[in-house]
Every structure is written in C-alpha cells, then in structure tokens.
Design an enzyme around this catalytic site. Structure first.
Site, PDB file in Angstrom:
ATOM      1  N   HIS A  65       0.815  -1.257   0.039  1.00  0.00           N
ATOM      2  CA  HIS A  65      -0.060   0.063   0.138  1.00  0.00           C
ATOM      3  C   HIS A  65       0.962   1.310   0.090  1.00  0.00           C
ATOM      4  O   HIS A  65       0.197   2.352   0.152  1.00  0.00           O
ATOM      5  CB  HIS A  65      -0.885   0.261   0.995  1.00  0.00           C
ATOM      6  CG  HIS A  65      -0.451   0.237   2.630  1.00  0.00           C
ATOM      7  ND1 HIS A  65      -0.044  -0.639   3.325  1.00  0.00           N
ATOM      8  CD2 HIS A  65      -0.187   1.476   3.103  1.00  0.00           C
ATOM      9  CE1 HIS A  65       0.225  -0.093   4.311  1.00  0.00           C
ATOM     10  NE2 HIS A  65       0.233   1.122   4.448  1.00  0.00           N
ATOM     11  N   ASP A 110       0.599  -7.851   2.009  1.00  0.00           N
ATOM     12  CA  ASP A 110       0.815  -6.155   1.987  1.00  0.00           C
ATOM     13  C   ASP A 110       2.371  -6.071   1.973  1.00  0.00           C
ATOM     14  O   ASP A 110       3.001  -5.755   2.936  1.00  0.00           O
ATOM     15  CB  ASP A 110       0.421  -5.467   2.994  1.00  0.00           C
ATOM     16  CG  ASP A 110       0.269  -4.144   3.101  1.00  0.00           C
ATOM     17  OD1 ASP A 110       0.814  -3.527   2.195  1.00  0.00           O
ATOM     18  OD2 ASP A 110       0.174  -3.444   4.085  1.00  0.00           O
ATOM     19  N   SER A 204       4.159   3.332   7.843  1.00  0.00           N
ATOM     20  CA  SER A 204       3.968   2.136   6.657  1.00  0.00           C
ATOM     21  C   SER A 204       5.241   1.755   6.134  1.00  0.00           C
ATOM     22  O   SER A 204       5.809   2.567   5.345  1.00  0.00           O
ATOM     23  CB  SER A 204       2.814   2.316   5.926  1.00  0.00           C
ATOM     24  OG  SER A 204       1.661   2.526   6.655  1.00  0.00           O
TER      25      SER A 204
END
EC number: 3.4.21.-
Length: 258
Positions: A65, A110, A204
């Site tokens: 992402h 992910d 992230s």
C-alpha cells in the site's frame, strides 16, 4: 475503523531538506543515527510518505500500500533538515507485488519489493539487513523505527526517525482487537498491551526487526495509535522469504505463498 499507516496528501515534500517534514513512532525516542543503517525513506512530491528496508544493495522491501507514483528513495538519512554526507538517493527500476493488480488485504500480501535504479554503496549510515531464517518467537523483543507520527490522534512530526521496542504477541490478541481478522493470516501481531508505544501514520512499509533480522513490515493498526490492547499488524516476512529470494535471483515469475 482501522488505519493504514501511510501518510498521504498531508504534506508536500520538497527536494530541499530544509523544507521537508517528517513522521515517526509513538512512544519512542530518537534513533541512534548509526543504528538504522537499513532504514529507507520513500516519498513523492504529492505528499505520500512511507518507510522501507534495504535488504540487498539493489533491493528495498516495503508495503504494497506504499506504492506511489514518482517515488524517491533515500538511504542513510537521519535529520531531514541536516543531510548526512553519505546518504544516497535512488528511484525504483522495478516493483514486484504478490498480486498482479497490486491489491492486498488487511491481513495478507501487503508487501512490495523494489529494485533500485542502481546499487547503493555501504557506508557508516547505509547497510542491508538480513532476511529472517525463522519466524520470531512469541514475546520476542523487536525494534520499530521510522518517520511516523509521534503523537496520536493529533499528529506531530519531528525531523528525525524514532525507535522503540515492542513485543511479538499472540495473533489472538489482534483478533480480539480487530474482529475482521481471519483465524489465520500471514501477519504478525506486535505491540505493548498496556499501550503507549506503537507505529503510526507515516511508518507504513518500515521494518519490525527482531534479533538483527527483518521479521515484519508495518502494515496497519488502530485509528488512534498506541491504544491499550490494540497492537499493530505487520506483514510476516518469513512467509515470503522464498519469493523475495527468487525475485532477487532473477526469477521475476516467482509466485507468493497462497
């Protein structure tokens, strides 16, 4: 509600370091500038910001992402306003995902593998980290780091990466906190049960490091970071080691585990 821990469209990052803003770990402290040699900063001019990890002179590992247009990758960076002499800037030559559509779920796949446009040189502030030989043990003490928010929900952003220690927890702890999780997934549950320490917005794609190996990739967590009994979710790198090594070896058709 869950929070994907990438910061987007909040700040416009300029090429001038003096104009760049940053984001970091809640409840931690400034990292020792000599002890995050594998940490990468991913960003673009539209304001998307993530972390990454150097695992090979030509390869950086991050979260799916965190994929972004016009990505720039910095290694050897510490203070955004005071660049290190040995820091290096790169761009993606290739990006690899487990799914052709670059999709992922909150509990699976992910992960993004980035081939750099040219190799980086090891230096006092740059060096790759090892992939895991085995999954981390329950209750292992692991390190988180990154340019993510240091307060939540009212985010504040210092100029240096923050580091903190958290523990590998039972997956059932995260299932209790986030009811949408399936019975099994290729993620790690990690945090501090009493709260106060966590990854957050802007972290992230960054690393969860246990015993000198990258065991996790920052993926997602609670909307308010560092809440009690609401740990973070991290992509379980040991489940993808064969895929990563195959891609690096040149087998670009390698498939991820189901």
């Amino acid at each position: 509600m869950v929070l994907i821990r990438v910061l987007a469209n909040l700040l416009v990052l300029q090429l001038s370091y003096a104009q760049m803003s940053s984001e970091l770990v809640v409840g931690g402290g400034e990292c020792n500038r000599n002890r995050h040699r594998s940490l990468a900063l991913l960003y673009n001019s539209s304001g998307t910001l993530c972390g990454g990890t150097l695992i090979h002179e030509e390869w950086v590992l991050s979260a799916a992402h965190c994929d972004m247009e016009n990505m720039k990758i910095y290694l050897g960076l510490h203070n955004l306003s005071l660049p290190n002499k040995d820091q290096q800037k790169r761009e993606p030559r290739e990006t690899h995902f487990c799914l052709p559509s670059r999709n992922y779920t909150l509990w699976d796949k992910d992960i993004m593998l980035i081939k750099l446009n040219r190799p980086v040189n090891n230096s006092p502030h740059i060096a790759p980290i090892s992939l895991p030989s085995n999954p981390p043990r329950l209750r292992s003490v692991c390190h988180i780091m990154g340019w993510g928010a240091i307060t939540s929900p009212n985010e504040t952003y210092p100029d240096v990466p923050h580091c903190a220690n958290i523990n590998i927890l039972r997956y059932s702890v995260c299932r209790a906190a986030f009811g949408r999780l399936p019975a099994q997934s290729r993620t790690l549950c990690a945090g501090i049960l009493r709260g106060g320490i966590d990854t957050c917005l802007g972290d992230s794609g960054g690393p969860l490091i246990c015993n000198g190996q990258i065991q996790g990739i920052v993926s997602w967590g609670a909307e308010v970071c560092a809440k009690p009994h609401a740990p973070g979710l991290y992509t379980k790198v040991s489940d993808y080691t064969d895929w990563i090594q195959s891609i690096i070896a040149g087998n670009t058709t390698a498939t991820c585990p189901p």
